[in-house]
Design an enzyme around this catalytic site. Structure first.
Site, PDB file in Angstrom:
ATOM      1  N   GLU A 131      -6.411  40.316  -1.819  1.00 29.45           N
ATOM      2  CA  GLU A 131      -7.750  40.860  -1.599  1.00 29.45           C
ATOM      3  C   GLU A 131      -7.935  42.120  -2.439  1.00 29.45           C
ATOM      4  O   GLU A 131      -7.027  42.953  -2.546  1.00 29.45           O
ATOM      5  CB  GLU A 131      -7.886  41.182  -0.107  1.00 29.45           C
ATOM      6  CG  GLU A 131      -9.201  41.780   0.335  1.00 29.45           C
ATOM      7  CD  GLU A 131      -9.205  42.063   1.843  1.00 29.45           C
ATOM      8  OE1 GLU A 131     -10.284  42.330   2.380  1.00 29.45           O
ATOM      9  OE2 GLU A 131      -8.124  41.998   2.469  1.00 29.45           O
ATOM     10  N   CYS A 136      -8.456  37.619   4.387  1.00 26.29           N
ATOM     11  CA  CYS A 136      -7.875  38.523   5.380  1.00 26.29           C
ATOM     12  C   CYS A 136      -8.401  38.262   6.805  1.00 26.29           C
ATOM     13  O   CYS A 136      -8.029  37.277   7.429  1.00 26.29           O
ATOM     14  CB  CYS A 136      -8.094  39.967   4.950  1.00 26.29           C
ATOM     15  SG  CYS A 136      -6.953  41.144   5.730  1.00 26.29           S
ATOM     16  N   LYS A 165     -16.460  37.365   1.707  1.00 27.63           N
ATOM     17  CA  LYS A 165     -15.817  37.525   3.016  1.00 27.63           C
ATOM     18  C   LYS A 165     -16.860  37.582   4.129  1.00 27.63           C
ATOM     19  O   LYS A 165     -17.784  38.398   4.093  1.00 27.63           O
ATOM     20  CB  LYS A 165     -14.977  38.796   2.999  1.00 27.63           C
ATOM     21  CG  LYS A 165     -14.127  39.034   4.237  1.00 27.63           C
ATOM     22  CD  LYS A 165     -13.252  40.262   4.029  1.00 27.63           C
ATOM     23  CE  LYS A 165     -12.327  40.509   5.210  1.00 27.63           C
ATOM     24  NZ  LYS A 165     -11.445  41.680   4.968  1.00 27.63           N
ATOM     25  N   VAL A 217      -2.827  44.743   7.309  1.00 30.31           N
ATOM     26  CA  VAL A 217      -2.345  46.030   7.806  1.00 30.31           C
ATOM     27  C   VAL A 217      -1.639  45.791   9.135  1.00 30.31           C
ATOM     28  O   VAL A 217      -1.866  44.770   9.790  1.00 30.31           O
ATOM     29  CB  VAL A 217      -3.510  47.034   7.976  1.00 30.31           C
ATOM     30  CG1 VAL A 217      -4.178  47.309   6.638  1.00 30.31           C
ATOM     31  CG2 VAL A 217      -4.531  46.539   8.993  1.00 30.31           C
TER      32      VAL A 217
END
Length: 293
Positions: free
Chosen positions: A52, A156, A123, A183
């Site tokens: 990404e 993501c 996205k 993350v």
């Protein structure tokens, strides 16, 4: 989206490139991505997936910074460099990019192939401060018809929504490329399971999809990224990876599309898509709507 559905290649190698982009160093990030892609291609990759926002970095300080680093797709320099690679080497490539479209910004993915630009995915589900910079995607969930098979894209946080994998499968996708910047999730330990892996595995198994997740590594403006890129086969078993948590890395896996399509038939009675009880889901979904608060 291409109008025809080429005869898919029965077996092909797909690659996930785990990179360490430097914030704002667009030309250097693209050059490094091409260097790693060339290595993957030399090892047989026909589909290469990048992380990404692979050209810009992720942790924008302001919308102004994001806008300055974003580019039009496919006309911008990063797009042109990646498209030229796909054309020159005869491969397919999916790369995360900050897209500028007029005054709007999107967290997008470029899809390119041997004949050049194929399409863009934007996205759908924005994470955290992305909501300060980007618009939510407005191109739906396209499926791109390639000689490797039918290709979908998720970015993501899209992978946290089972509807994404399901809709792509129902639209005929064989493969899903997932450019990502994972993350740490609350409660996640450095050496423990990654929630993102569980979601990718579930999406693959429940829909008969090969899922190619390309994450980044490093710490950017205080934000750590977990790395651990992954390729999941259409039965839900790991085909390559997880990659390391802190190094650039190439994952490579063979995909047998004929076996994958047949594999959705689990046994003489059960098929992961045909067994759905839409009559029940729709009725219960309508009844449960008030609880979604």
């Amino acid at each position: 989206m291409q109008p025809s559905d080429p005869q898919p290649v029965p077996t092909a190698y797909v690659a996930s490139l785990q990179t360490a982009p430097a914030m704002g160093e667009v030309a250097a990030n693209v050059a490094r991505s091409i260097e790693l892609a060339e290595e993957a291609i030399a090892r047989g990759a026909r589909l290469v997936v990048l992380p990404e926002l692979a050209n810009t970095g992720y942790m924008f300080e302001s919308r102004e910074e994001a806008y300055a680093l974003a580019e039009p797709v496919p006309e911008g320099p990063s797009s042109r460099a990646w498209i030229a690679l796909a054309e020159r080497r005869g491969i397919y490539l999916v790369a995360g990019i900050a897209e500028r479209c007029g005054d709007r910004l999107y967290n997008s993915a470029l899809v390119a192939g041997p004949q050049g630009y194929i399409g863009t995915y934007r996205k759908l589900h924005l994470w955290g401060d992305e909501n300060l910079y980007f618009e939510a995607g407005d191109l739906g969930l396209p499926v791109f018809h390639t000689e490797l098979g039918r290709l979908g894209v998720a970015i993501c946080y899209d992978g946290w929504f089972p509807e994404v994998y399901r809709l792509l499968a129902l639209r005929g996708a064989d493969l899903v490329a997932v450019p990502t910047n994972w993350v740490p999730m609350p409660g996640q330990t450095p050496d423990g399971p990654a929630m993102a892996h569980a979601l990718a595995i579930a999406g693959a198994h429940s829909n008969g999809l090969t899922v190619v997740c390309a994450d980044r590594v490093g710490i950017e403006r205080g934000q750590p990224f977990v790395g651990r890129s992954l390729i999941v086969g259409s039965q839900g078993w790991t085909a390559a990876g997880p990659a390391s948590a802190d190094r650039e890395e190439i994952l490579l896996a063979a995909v047998d599309l004929k076996a994958a399509r047949r594999g959705r038939q689990l046994n003489a009675f059960n098929h992961v898509l045909r067994d759905r009880r839409c009559d029940v889901y729709e009725r219960l979904g309508a009844a449960d709507t008030p609880a979604q608060r």
